[in-house]
Design an enzyme around this catalytic site. Structure first.
Site, PDB file in Angstrom:
ATOM      1  N   HIS A  33       0.814  -1.218   0.000  1.00 23.05           N
ATOM      2  CA  HIS A  33       0.000   0.000   0.000  1.00 23.05           C
ATOM      3  C   HIS A  33       0.845   1.264   0.000  1.00 23.05           C
ATOM      4  O   HIS A  33       0.352   2.351  -0.318  1.00 23.05           O
ATOM      5  CB  HIS A  33      -0.929  -0.004   1.220  1.00 23.05           C
ATOM      6  N   SER A  34       2.114   1.169   0.338  1.00 25.44           N
ATOM      7  CA  SER A  34       2.976   2.354   0.303  1.00 25.44           C
ATOM      8  C   SER A  34       3.191   2.852  -1.121  1.00 25.44           C
ATOM      9  O   SER A  34       3.544   4.016  -1.333  1.00 25.44           O
ATOM     10  CB  SER A  34       4.328   2.041   0.945  1.00 25.44           C
TER      11      SER A  34
END
Length: 505
Positions: free
Chosen positions: A168-169
Site C-alpha cells: 500500500h505504500s
C-alpha cells in the site's frame, strides 16, 4: 509483521539525484500492525499465457518508477572525522527516512506461477486457500514491493485467476486501479484504452434575478448545516479514537486482535443493471444500494446464526468505516501517456475516513435497508468529515511521527464494525495481452479490522469482495451467500414496488 528495510544508505543525497523520500502517508504503511497490501484478484475468461503476460508487464509496468524502485532506509549520519561516519538511527527522533531507489528489475522474480497440488480439493477452495495464504507473507524488501501470481485453475468464477499484490505504500486503491487499467485495452477495440466513468458535479448558473436573495439564504443554511455536521462528525471521530467502541457482534474484533493473522477472502458478483434498477426505484445512488445490501447481509447473517432473541439488537452501535478517496483521478489515457514518458503517475496515498451508522436488524420490507442507507449517506454528503480525518492524520504525522499516525488509524478501524471501500471500474469489457477479463475483485491484507468489504464495478457486473480475519467469521461462504440472498430480496422488493406503482397509476 512489519517490513524490515533492506539496507542503509549513509551518504548524503543531493536534490538532483533520483532517490525520492516516501510520502508520510506511504511511510506509515511500514509501521507494525499496519503493514497493508492491496490485492487485485482478477478472473479471466481464458487460461493465462504466462509469457505474454510477462511481456506486457515488462513493457508497461516497469516503466513506472514506483514499480522499479526499492524502498530503502536513508539515515542521517554524524561525521566523527573526515573518513569515518556513524550509521545508526534512533526511531524516536525520526532520524531515518525511506527513499525510492531505482533498481534493475527481473520480471521472473515478480511473476509467480505456483504448482498447485492436484488433489481432490474443490478448485474454488484451492484458489481461495492460496489467496488466503498470501495474507501471511510479505514481498521481499530486496526487490520492488509487488508481485503477480498466476493460477491456471478453472473455478466456478473463471477459467483462470491471477492476484496482483502491491504494498500500500506504492499508492492508494484509486491510483492503482487507474494504473492497472493502463495495461489493458478494450475487447471491442484492442487499440483503445478503457475509460472510467466521469461524474459531473456542475450545477446550472441560470437563476432568476428576482430570486437572488432566496438563493443566498439557502446557501447560508447549507453552510450552517455543513459546519454543524462537520463538528459533530469530527467529535465522534475523536471519541472513536479515544473510547467509543461499537457493540460486540460476530463481526467485531476481540481485544488483542492481531492484524497480521491469516485472512480469508470470498467474492460474489451481481448484475450492475439490477443495482441501477434498485437505485432508480428508491431514488438513491449506487453507493446507497451497496450499503443497503451490506446492512441486509449482516442482519441476515446475525439472525440466522443466533436466532431471534439470542442477541439483543436494540440500541446496538454498529458503524462502517468508509474509505474515501480525496485525489481527483487523472484518467487512464493521461496515465498511459505519462508512463510512456517515464513519469511517476502514482503519488502516494490520499484518502480520508467517514463513519456511517449501520442498521442491523430485521425489516419486513427489504427496501428499508436501502432507504436507511440513503438517509445516512445523504447526511454525510453535507459534512467535511473525510477531509478533516485526512488532515487529522497528517497532524498526527507531524506531532507523533509515523507510529502515532498508524496507531490513530488502527485505533479507529478496530473500534468500528467493518471497513467499506468502493472502486469504480471500466464500463466496457477489457483484455490484457489477448486475455479477456471476467471480473476484478480488489481487497486488502493486513488492514486492522475484523471484516472488510470492497466493491468494484466492471462492465455490467458488480463484485463484493469480503475479507475477514480467520478467527472472526467461521462460515465465510455463508456470509457471501447472504450478500447474494439480500441482493435478490431487495431486487424482488423493488420489482414488486414498481408493479404496485404501475397498478396505482
Amino acid at each position: 509483521m512489519s517490513l524490515k528495510p533492506l539496507g542503509i544508505i549513509s551518504k548524503n543525497l543531493d536534490e538532483g539525484e533520483e532517490a525520492m523520500i516516501l510520502s508520510p502517508s506511504s511511510r506509515m504503511f511500514h509501521e507494525p500492525n499496519y503493514n497493508v497490501y492491496v490485492l487485485a484478484i482478477m478472473g479471466w475468461k481464458v487460461p493465462i499465457n504466462v509469457d505474454s503476460i510477462k511481456t506486457e508487464l515488462q513493457s508497461k509496468m516497469l516503466k513506472h518508477p514506483r514499480f522499479s524502485s526499492l524502498q530503502t532506509m536513508y539515515l542521517k549520519h554524524v561525521a566523527n572525522d573526515s573518513n569515518n561516519f556513524k550509521t545508526g538511527m534512533d526511531e524516536s527522533d525520526g532520524g531515518g527516512n525511506m527513499r525510492w531507489i531505482p533498481t534493475t528489475v527481473n520480471i521472473d522474480d515478480h511473476v509467480i506461477v505456483p504448482q498447485l497440488a492436484d488433489n481432490n480439493m474443490d478448485k474454488d477452495e484451492l484458489v481461495e486457500d492460496y489467496i488466503s495464504n498470501l495474507s501471511t507473507t510479505d514481498v521481499d524488501m530486496s526487490k520492488p514491493l509487488w508481485d503477480f501470481h498466476i493460477l491456471n485453475v478453472k473455478t466456478s468464477h473463471a477459467e483462470a485467476t491471477s492476484v496482483f499484490r502491491i504494498h500500500h505504500s506504492i499508492g492508494d486503491g484509486v491510483a492503482l486501479m487507474s494504473f492497472l487499467l493502463s495495461c489493458f485495452r478494450t475487447t471491442s477495440d484492442p487499440t483503445c484504452l478503457p475509460k472510467l466513468p466521469v461524474f459531473s458535479s456542475s450545477k446550472t448558473k441560470n437563476r432568476k434575478k428576482n430570486l437572488w436573495h432566496q438563493y443566498y439564504l439557502v446557501k447560508l443554511w447549507f453552510f450552517i448545516q455543513l459546519l454543524f455536521n462537520t463538528i459533530v462528525d469530527v467529535l465522534l471521530f475523536i471519541a472513536t479514537a479515544l473510547f467509543l467502541k461499537d457493540s460486540q457482534t460476530p463481526f467485531t474484533t476481540t481485544q488483542g486482535f492481531n492484524a497480521s493473522a491469516r485472512q480469508r477472502y470470498i467474492y460474489r458478483t451481481v448484475s450492475l443493471d439490477d443495482i441501477k434498477f434498485i437505485k432508480d426505484v428508491t431514488n438513491a445512488k449506487v453507493n446507497d444500494v451497496v450499503l443497503g445490501i451490506t446492512q441486509a447481509a449482516l442482519s441476515r447473517y446475525i439472525h440466522r446464526r443466533y436466532g431471534k432473541g439470542k442477541l439483543c439488537l436494540e440500541g446496538m452501535r454498529c458503524r462502517a468505516n468508509v474509505i474515501v478517496n480525496l485525489r481527483p483521478a487523472l484518467g487512464v489515457q493521461a496515465i498511459a501517456e505519462m508512463i510512456e514518458k517515464n513519469v511517476a503517475v502514482i503519488q502516494g496515498n490520499c484518502f480520508g475516513f467517514v463513519l456511517i451508522p449501520l442498521s442491523i436488524g430485521q425489516s419486513e420490507n427489504p427496501l428499508d435497508y436501502v432507504y436507511e442507507a440513503k438517509t445516512s449517506m445523504d447526511r454525510k454528503k453535507h459534512s467535511l468529515e473525510s477531509q478533516c480525518t485526512f488532515y487529522a492524520s497528517q497532524l498526527f504525522l507531524n506531532l507523533f511521527g509515523f507510529k502515532g499516525a498508524a496507531k490513530l488509524t488502527q485505533r479507529v478501524t478496530s473500534q468500528t464494525t467493518l471497513a467499506l471501500s468502493n472502486v469504480i471500474g471500466p464500463r466496457e469489457e477489457i483484455s490484457c495481452a489477448g486475455h479477456p477479463l471476467e471480473f476484478v475483485a480488489p481487497t486488502c491484507s493486513g488492514y486492522p479490522t475484523g471484516i472488510m468489504v470492497h466493491v468494484c464495478s466492471y462492465a455490467n457486473k458488480l463484485t463484493f469482495t469480503i475479507a475477514v480475519d480467520e478467527g472472526v467469521i467461521p462460515d465465510l461462504k455463508q456470509l457471501g451467500d447472504d450478500f447474494i440472498q439480500s441482493f435478490m430480496l431487495i431486487k424482488e422488493a423493488a420489482a414488486h414496488h414498481t408493479k404496485l406503482a404501475t397498478k396505482l397509476d
